[in-house]
Design an enzyme around this catalytic site. Structure first.
Site, PDB file in Angstrom:
ATOM      1  N   GLN A  85       0.833  -1.211   0.000  1.00  0.00           N
ATOM      2  CA  GLN A  85       0.000   0.000   0.000  1.00  0.00           C
ATOM      3  C   GLN A  85       0.860   1.251   0.000  1.00  0.00           C
ATOM      4  OE1 GLN A  85      -2.154  -0.679   3.660  1.00  0.00           O
ATOM      5  NE2 GLN A  85      -0.275  -1.223   4.713  1.00  0.00           N
ATOM      6  N   GLN A 116      -8.172   3.288  19.739  1.00  0.00           N
ATOM      7  CA  GLN A 116      -7.280   2.225  20.262  1.00  0.00           C
ATOM      8  C   GLN A 116      -7.775   1.722  21.618  1.00  0.00           C
ATOM      9  OE1 GLN A 116      -4.908   2.043  17.898  1.00  0.00           O
ATOM     10  NE2 GLN A 116      -4.174   4.102  17.461  1.00  0.00           N
ATOM     11  N   ASP A 140       0.702   0.087  13.845  1.00  0.00           N
ATOM     12  CA  ASP A 140       1.157   1.339  14.461  1.00  0.00           C
ATOM     13  C   ASP A 140       1.494   1.148  15.939  1.00  0.00           C
ATOM     14  OD1 ASP A 140      -1.504   1.866  15.944  1.00  0.00           O
ATOM     15  OD2 ASP A 140      -2.136   1.663  13.866  1.00  0.00           O
ATOM     16  N   GLU A 160       0.977  -8.427  11.728  1.00  0.00           N
ATOM     17  CA  GLU A 160       0.830  -7.260  10.833  1.00  0.00           C
ATOM     18  C   GLU A 160       1.532  -7.614   9.521  1.00  0.00           C
ATOM     19  OE1 GLU A 160      -0.347  -3.854  10.644  1.00  0.00           O
ATOM     20  OE2 GLU A 160       0.577  -4.107   8.670  1.00  0.00           O
ATOM     21  N   ASP A 191       0.911 -12.457   6.589  1.00  0.00           N
ATOM     22  CA  ASP A 191      -0.500 -12.394   6.219  1.00  0.00           C
ATOM     23  C   ASP A 191      -1.334 -13.033   7.351  1.00  0.00           C
ATOM     24  OD1 ASP A 191      -2.671 -12.224   4.069  1.00  0.00           O
ATOM     25  OD2 ASP A 191      -2.759 -14.315   4.709  1.00  0.00           O
ATOM     26  N   ALA A 192      -2.392 -12.336   7.760  1.00  0.00           N
ATOM     27  CA  ALA A 192      -3.157 -12.778   8.928  1.00  0.00           C
ATOM     28  C   ALA A 192      -3.806 -14.149   8.711  1.00  0.00           C
ATOM     29  CB  ALA A 192      -4.218 -11.744   9.273  1.00  0.00           C
ATOM     30  N   ASP A 210      -7.670  -5.085  14.224  1.00  0.00           N
ATOM     31  CA  ASP A 210      -7.522  -3.644  13.961  1.00  0.00           C
ATOM     32  C   ASP A 210      -7.096  -3.488  12.503  1.00  0.00           C
ATOM     33  OD1 ASP A 210      -6.995  -0.957  13.913  1.00  0.00           O
ATOM     34  OD2 ASP A 210      -5.105  -1.109  15.005  1.00  0.00           O
ATOM     35  N   TYR A 279     -12.563  10.080  11.621  1.00  0.00           N
ATOM     36  CA  TYR A 279     -13.030   8.968  10.782  1.00  0.00           C
ATOM     37  C   TYR A 279     -14.315   9.401  10.055  1.00  0.00           C
ATOM     38  CZ  TYR A 279      -9.768   5.589  12.886  1.00  0.00           C
ATOM     39  OH  TYR A 279      -8.651   4.913  13.291  1.00  0.00           O
TER      40      TYR A 279
END
Ligand code: SPD
Length: 343
Positions: A85, A116, A140, A160, A191-192, A210, A279
């Protein structure tokens, strides 16, 4: 997405919140991989592309067609494309530093704590003595920072996919990346889906997803096969908290997620929300689910943060979350109760 000559979107047949399904079908005439979201000193969550002669064209983001919140940009601090990305960090005039992934705002220094804290403490304060926790996404480090307030927790795995997000956070957002410094944290850059399918059955008390918005690669994180893998990775009576968009914009998506979760998780399923000014629509939601086993009533914080000895961590205490906010987060406006089933 369909674009007519006036650069308008054809939304006649698909509800706005389901346009996500077509978000990544760019017009063949355009190069849609450029997210030049900063225009004339302002950042907006719109997508932009160049036509054949290099003329920039702007489109609504398919997740929130017809609207775009803007922040004034003081300085661009970082802009690079990772394997997954485009990663952008800028200093804003009024919200501190801002992290943007693929043109979508992920967090600002000024209001990050609301999201969070809620995504971490809603699940962890709903069960007694959580020990093993998995965070999916969250590169993050902000969610890790919040999970680390729980002294009962012995293991915090984080999966992540994008190392660049972690590196950028360590450089520009040390108050979030501090989460990585806790010795209970084990980082898996992967990769999750790959990670979670190899997790021993029943390993975790809580899983927190998240993710970024479900356009592109994160789409599979709101779908049934992923929920099945999570359910298997949770102990009986274990809990999932998954980012679940805005009740103002995405009731179709929320309904889809709730019905998939109802099928998969045999305990309770609830929707909660919080206010986050930067958001889209100013709110964000969470789906909370528990597996079959000791019953969980998410509306009641049985593990109240006010009684946690370790809740004040790195000299800071939660700034948004408390037990009253926890209870209130599950109260839904009447239009949501009407439009979203199974609540
Ligand atoms: N529409 C934005 C949703 C962002 C969710 N992820 C935020 C990451 C913060 N840790």
């Amino acid at each position: 997405m369909d674009q007519n000559e006036n650069n308008e979107t054809d939304q006649t047949t698909i509800p706005p919140c389901c346009l996500k399904a077509r978000a990544y079908s760019p017009d063949a005439e355009l190069e849609a991989n450029v997210h030049a979201t900063v225009v004339s000193g302002w950042f907006s969550e719109h997508q932009s592309s160049s036509d054949k002669v290099g003329k920039r064209m702007y489109f609504n983001n398919p997740m929130w067609p017809g609207e775009a919140h803007s922040l004034e940009v003081e300085k661009i601090l970082f802009k690079e494309r990772s394997k997954y990305q485009e990663v952008l960090v800028f200093e804003s005039a009024t919200y501190g530093k801002v992290l943007v992934l693929d043109g979508i705002l992920q967090l600002t220094e000024r209001d990050e704590f609301a999201y969070q804290e809620m995504i971490a403490h809603l699940p962890l304060c709903s069960i007694k003595s959580p020990k093993n926790v998995l965070v999916v996404g969250g590169g993050d480090g902000g969610v890790l920072r919040e999970v680390a307030r729980h002294t009962s927790v012995e293991l915090i795995d984080i999966c992540e996919i994008d190392q660049m997000v972690i590196d950028v956070s360590k450089k520009f957002f040390p108050e979030l990346a501090v989460g990585f410094e806790d010795p209970r944290v084990h980082l898996h850059v992967q990769d999750a889906l790959e990670f979670i399918k190899n997790v021993p059955k029943g390993k975790y008390d809580a899983v927190i997803v998240d993710s970024s918005d479900p356009v592109g690669p994160a789409q599979e994180l709101v779908e049934r096969p992923f929920f099945e893998m999570i359910a298997s990775a949770l102990r009986p009576g274990g809990v999932l908290c998954n980012m679940a968009e805005s009740m103002w914009l995405h009731t179709h998506l929320i309904n889809d997620m709730i019905s998939a979760c109802r099928d998969v998780f045999k305990g309770s399923v609830r929707y909660a929300w919080a206010s986050v000014p930067t958001y889209p629509s100013g709110v964000i939601g969470f789906i909370l689910c528990s597996t079959e086993g000791p019953p969980v009533d998410f509306r009641v914080p049985v593990n109240p943060i006010e009684s946690l000895e370790g809740a004040i961590k790195n000299q800071s205490e939660p700034r948004f979350y408390n037990s009253q906010i926890h209870r209130a987060a599950f109260a839904l406006p009447s239009f949501v109760r009407k439009q979203v089933s199974c609540l």
